[in-house]
Design a protein around this motif. Structure first.
Motif, short mmCIF file in Angstrom:
data_model
loop_
_atom_site.label_atom_id
_atom_site.label_comp_id
_atom_site.label_asym_id
_atom_site.label_seq_id
_atom_site.Cartn_x
_atom_site.Cartn_y
_atom_site.Cartn_z
N PHE A 155 4.05 44.51 39.06
CA PHE A 155 4.81 44.23 38.25
C PHE A 155 4.72 43.09 37.40
N LYS A 156 4.80 43.03 35.90
CA LYS A 156 5.37 41.63 35.73
C LYS A 156 6.26 41.50 35.10
N GLY A 157 6.83 39.80 34.85
CA GLY A 157 8.07 39.71 34.84
C GLY A 157 8.17 38.37 34.06
N GLY A 175 14.84 55.68 49.71
CA GLY A 175 14.18 56.99 49.39
C GLY A 175 15.46 57.87 48.47
N MET A 176 15.85 56.33 47.58
CA MET A 176 17.07 57.17 46.36
C MET A 176 16.66 56.76 45.47
N LYS A 177 17.58 57.22 44.31
CA LYS A 177 16.97 57.39 42.90
C LYS A 177 16.89 55.76 41.97
N VAL A 178 17.30 55.62 41.02
CA VAL A 178 16.82 54.58 40.01
C VAL A 178 18.35 55.16 39.22
N ARG A 179 19.53 54.32 39.01
CA ARG A 179 20.80 54.92 38.42
C ARG A 179 20.88 54.08 37.67
N ARG A 180 20.92 52.24 37.75
CA ARG A 180 21.75 52.36 37.20
C ARG A 180 21.56 51.00 37.56
N CYS A 181 21.71 49.80 36.52
CA CYS A 181 21.12 48.33 36.65
C CYS A 181 22.17 47.43 36.11
N PHE A 182 22.75 46.26 36.38
CA PHE A 182 22.98 45.17 35.60
C PHE A 182 22.08 44.97 34.81
N ALA A 183 22.80 44.85 32.62
CA ALA A 183 21.32 44.29 31.94
C ALA A 183 21.53 42.75 31.89
N SER A 184 20.94 41.82 31.70
CA SER A 184 21.02 40.31 31.33
C SER A 184 20.68 40.42 30.05
N VAL A 185 22.32 39.63 30.12
CA VAL A 185 22.80 39.08 28.48
C VAL A 185 21.73 37.92 28.07
N ASN A 186 21.80 37.95 26.87
CA ASN A 186 20.89 36.48 26.66
C ASN A 186 19.87 35.96 27.65
N THR A 190 13.06 34.01 32.08
CA THR A 190 14.38 34.96 30.83
C THR A 190 14.53 36.33 31.68
N GLY A 191 14.08 36.49 32.51
CA GLY A 191 14.95 37.46 33.74
C GLY A 191 13.98 38.95 33.46
N GLU A 192 12.66 38.51 32.58
CA GLU A 192 12.59 40.26 31.83
C GLU A 192 11.80 41.36 33.42
N THR A 193 11.87 42.38 33.56
CA THR A 193 11.32 42.70 34.70
C THR A 193 12.07 42.68 35.88
N VAL A 194 12.41 41.82 36.35
CA VAL A 194 13.30 41.38 37.24
C VAL A 194 13.71 42.21 38.15
N ASN A 195 15.18 42.14 37.48
CA ASN A 195 15.91 43.11 38.06
C ASN A 195 15.13 44.59 38.28
N ASN A 196 14.51 45.09 37.62
CA ASN A 196 14.06 46.55 37.20
C ASN A 196 12.72 46.53 38.29
N ALA A 197 12.40 45.61 38.87
CA ALA A 197 11.82 45.58 39.88
C ALA A 197 11.47 45.07 40.89
N GLN A 233 16.76 50.06 31.95
CA GLN A 233 15.64 49.98 30.97
C GLN A 233 15.02 49.07 30.84
N SER A 234 13.92 49.15 30.94
CA SER A 234 12.97 48.10 30.45
C SER A 234 12.91 46.90 29.43
N GLU A 235 12.95 47.93 28.35
CA GLU A 235 13.31 47.45 27.15
C GLU A 235 14.78 47.64 26.59
N PRO A 236 15.41 47.00 25.58
CA PRO A 236 17.19 46.61 25.16
C PRO A 236 16.71 47.80 23.99
N THR A 237 17.89 48.92 24.18
CA THR A 237 17.94 50.03 23.15
C THR A 237 19.34 49.50 22.39
N HIS A 238 19.55 50.22 21.51
CA HIS A 238 20.80 49.88 20.13
C HIS A 238 21.07 50.92 20.49
#
Length: 238
Positions: free
Chosen positions: A156-158, A179-190, A162-169, A210-215
């Motif tokens: 991993f890299k992050g 042994g679970m699937k990654v489903r949801r995670c709190f996104a960082s704000v700013n 800034t919080g980049e990739t930390v939650n995801n990793a 998600q690793s990148e913000p979406t619109h």
């Protein structure tokens, strides 16, 4: 998932031990994941510090203990105690500091020695911190990929800053243990992870992982009117 399985997951504690050279940002990484701003003003960690939280990227949430090990622990006999019962060992290096990456080999060999006689082997991964300073990178990406591939490590890299990739990793590592699937995670704000409020765990599902913000491609009428009012240009068809 049945009620019994839910209870088993909720009672399970995943231990992630974070190791690496001094000043690589291990403490900042841990506090960022647990909802802090990733900025620590104090000096280097002495010994080890355990922090507790929950992995909100899984349903139901999983309790996580983060063991932040000081960079000087490699030369001590206490490292074995710090690594005891770890489900994950996360080796952190500073991608702007070549020596911090080169020393990972020593940390890895020591960890392998400690767990050699243990039946339970932890998941091992590396994390390149300070990606916000990519322009100062001193560690070649090809070297990182080769090291991770040779030792079968998650890579991993992050950025704790800034919080980049930390939650995801962290969420992906906890999911592998459970042994679970990654489903949801709190996104960082700013760049800052939102704090967990009372009752939030039983509330509506948080934002998608998600690793990148979406619109959103769907815009409501009120938002569309605001854009029209703000625009001063006129489009004419001829």
């Amino acid at each position: 998932m049945s009620d019994t399985e839910d209870e088993e997951v909720q009672s399970r504690i995943v231990k992630i031990t974070v190791v690496g050279e001094p000043s690589t940002g291990k403490t900042c990484l841990c506090t960022r994941y647990l909802g802090g701003n990733g900025i620590i003003s104090s000096g280097n960690t002495q010994g080890a510090e355990v922090m507790a939280g929950q992995c909100l990227g899984l349903r139901p949430p999983v309790t996580v203990h983060l063991c932040d090990v000081g960079g000087s622990a490699l030369a001590t006999t206490m490292l074995k105690n710090y690594l005891y019962c770890s489900d994950v060992v996360l080796f952190v290096y500073d991608l702007t500091n070549l020596q911090s990456f080169e020393k990972l080999g020593l940390w890895l060999r020591r960890a392998i020695e400690i767990f050699e006689s243990e039946d339970k082997k932890p998941i091992m991964a590396i994390f390149g911190n300070k990606s916000d300073l990519e322009h100062q990178r001193a560690v070649r990406l090809s070297c990182v990929q080769k090291f991770a591939s040779e030792h079968l490590l998650e890579n991993f890299k992050g950025s704790a800053r800034t919080g980049e990739t930390v939650n995801n990793a962290f969420t992906k590592l906890v999911a592998r243990v459970m042994g679970m699937k990654v489903r949801r995670c709190f996104a960082s704000v700013n760049g800052f992870s939102p704090a967990i409020k009372n009752g939030e765990l039983n509330g509506p599902d948080p934002l998608p992982l998600q690793s990148e913000p979406t619109h959103s491609l769907i815009m409501n009428r009120k938002a569309l009117r605001r854009i029209h009012r703000a625009s001063s240009s006129v489009c004419c068809l001829q």
